[in-house]
Enzyme design. Sequence first.
Site, PDB file in Angstrom:
ATOM      1  N   HIS A 140       0.834  -1.200   0.000  1.00  0.00           N
ATOM      2  CA  HIS A 140       0.000   0.000   0.000  1.00  0.00           C
ATOM      3  C   HIS A 140       0.872   1.254   0.000  1.00  0.00           C
ATOM      4  O   HIS A 140       0.641   2.193  -0.764  1.00  0.00           O
ATOM      5  CB  HIS A 140      -0.900  -0.024   1.234  1.00  0.00           C
ATOM      6  N   GLU A 141       1.897   1.266   0.834  1.00  0.00           N
ATOM      7  CA  GLU A 141       2.778   2.438   0.916  1.00  0.00           C
ATOM      8  C   GLU A 141       3.623   2.594  -0.343  1.00  0.00           C
ATOM      9  O   GLU A 141       3.857   3.714  -0.811  1.00  0.00           O
ATOM     10  CB  GLU A 141       3.667   2.329   2.150  1.00  0.00           C
ATOM     11  N   HIS A 144       1.581   4.378  -2.918  1.00  0.00           N
ATOM     12  CA  HIS A 144       1.504   5.826  -2.719  1.00  0.00           C
ATOM     13  C   HIS A 144       2.719   6.522  -3.325  1.00  0.00           C
ATOM     14  O   HIS A 144       2.610   7.617  -3.878  1.00  0.00           O
ATOM     15  CB  HIS A 144       1.425   6.147  -1.226  1.00  0.00           C
ATOM     16  N   GLU A 205      -6.790   7.119  -1.943  1.00  0.00           N
ATOM     17  CA  GLU A 205      -6.849   5.838  -1.242  1.00  0.00           C
ATOM     18  C   GLU A 205      -7.385   4.702  -2.102  1.00  0.00           C
ATOM     19  O   GLU A 205      -6.867   3.585  -2.046  1.00  0.00           O
ATOM     20  CB  GLU A 205      -7.677   5.972   0.042  1.00  0.00           C
ATOM     21  N   ASP A 209      -5.371   1.249  -2.858  1.00  0.00           N
ATOM     22  CA  ASP A 209      -5.960  -0.053  -2.577  1.00  0.00           C
ATOM     23  C   ASP A 209      -5.969  -0.927  -3.825  1.00  0.00           C
ATOM     24  O   ASP A 209      -5.629  -2.111  -3.782  1.00  0.00           O
ATOM     25  CB  ASP A 209      -7.394   0.108  -2.064  1.00  0.00           C
TER      26      ASP A 209
END
EC number: 3.4.-.-
Length: 489
Positions: A140-141, A144, A205, A209
Site C-alpha cells: 500500500h505504501e 503511494h 486511497e 488499494d
Amino acid sequence: MRQFFRSGILGVSMGIATALLPVSSVGQSIGSDKNTLPDIGVVASEVLTLDKEMLVGDAIMRQMRGQAPVIDDPVLTEYIQDLGNRLVLQAENTKFPFEFFIINNSVMNAFAFYGGHVGVHSGIITRADTESEVASVLAHEVTHVTQRHLARRALSQQRSSPLQIASMLGSILLAMANPEAGIAAMQTSTAVANQLNIDYTRSNEQEADRIGIDILYQAGFDPKAASTFFGKMAEEYRTSSRPPERLLTHPLTEKRIADARNRMRRYPDVRLRPSLSFNLAKARLLARYQFEPDYALEHFKAVVENDTFAIRDAGLYGLAIAYLANEENLKAKQINDQLLARTPGNLFYVDLATDIALAMGKADEAIAMLQKELEHKPRNSVVVLNLANAYMANDNHDAAIELIRDYLLVHPHDQLAYQLLSNAYKAQKSYKGMHQSKAELLALYGAYPNAIDELQHAYNYTGDDHLEKQRIRARIQQFRDEQEKLKQF
C-alpha cells in the site's frame, strides 16, 4: 549485534513530510487495470520534480534518524528491505531505489514519504500473523510513492500559505513516530490540515488499494491477507482509544474493508508456508525491543512449552535472546547452537551467536565464525558490522577500521557503521578519525552545525598534513551547502 543507541541528537528543523499512516489493505485489480492507469507524472512534476523529491526525501530521512526511534538493527533492516524489494520489483513507475526501515513503536502504523522512503512501526510486524499481512501494508505504501500521491498532494498544498503548510507537515512528521506527541502540535494548524487530509484521502486511497493488491499478488503473497489485516486494524481501533481522525490519512471505514473483501474474490487462493524470516523478525522484535528481559523470558518459555509460535524454531530463537538479556549466556548458547546446526548461515542466528560469544568473553570464536561467513557474504551488513564489533572486543581496532571503511564505500548511509568506526578510532586515540566519523554520523541525522563542529575539532589534529586540512575544509563546505539546500524548501 546489540543495538547502539544514539543520545540527544536532533535533526534540522524540517517541515516537508507527508505522513501516510497505513491502514493495511492494498490492491489493484487483475487484468487490464495496469494499462489504464492515469498518467500522473506530468501533473505531479509541475510542483515537485523527481530530483527535488529525492532531495526532500533524503532531508526528511535524516531528520527521522535524529528524532524518531528508528531501529538501527542490521538483521531487521536487512529483513524489511528484502521484503520491500520483493514488492517494488512488481511495481510500475518506480523512479528511484526504495528505503524501508522500522520504527520502534507498538502502534500499528506505517508511512511513506518523498524519495521512496517507507517506514513501518514494529507493531505491524509483531501483531501480524503472516508475512503476507506485513507485505500488504508495505505494498500500500509503495503504491503511494510510485503513483506520486505525495507530489499530487504537494500540488494541492499550493492553495495554503507556506507557513501553514510547514506547521502542519512538521506536526505530521512528529506524529509519524509518536502520534500522541503530535496531537498538540497538530492543533495549531487543524483547519488547513483537515482540508488537506480530506483531499488527499478522497483522491488517492482507492487507487492505492486497487494497485497495491495486485503488487501483493504478483510478488507471490496471499492477496487475502490485505483484507484480513484490514479487519485486524479496524478491530484494534474498535477496542481501544482511536487517534484523532486528522492524524490518520488512511481512515478506517467499513466501506473500505468491504471493498477490500469484495476485491479478494477476484484472486485465486494462494497457500503459503509460514515464513521463517518473518517469524524470526517477529520474535526478535518482541524479545529485544518490546518486552522487558524478565517478561520476555517468561513469555518465550511459555511459547516454547505450548508451541504457540507458527514456527517452533522462531520461538526458540526468542527464548535464546531472552536468556542472553537475562545474562544466562550458556542457556542462550545451547539453544542458538542447535538452531545454527539446523539452518547454517542464517543471519538471525549468526548475529545472536556473535552477541553470545562476546558476552562470554570469547571474541576469538566469534571472529572465526564471522570470517567464514564473510567469504560467502562480503559486505553484508550483518556479517561486516558483527565482525568489526568482534575485532574491537578483541582489541584489533586496525582490522575493524579497515573493514568498516571498506564497507562504507558501498553503504555510505549506515549510521551504525559510523558509530563503530568512531569508537574504534577513539580506542586507538586517533582523535582526527574519531571526530570525522562523528561528523558523518551527525550529518546522517541532519545535524549539520554539530557535524561542522566535529570537523573543526578534527582539523586541529591534522598537524602539518596540508592535504588532509584541505579535505576537511572541503567537507565543511559541503555540509554548509546542504544546510542551504534545506532552507530553499
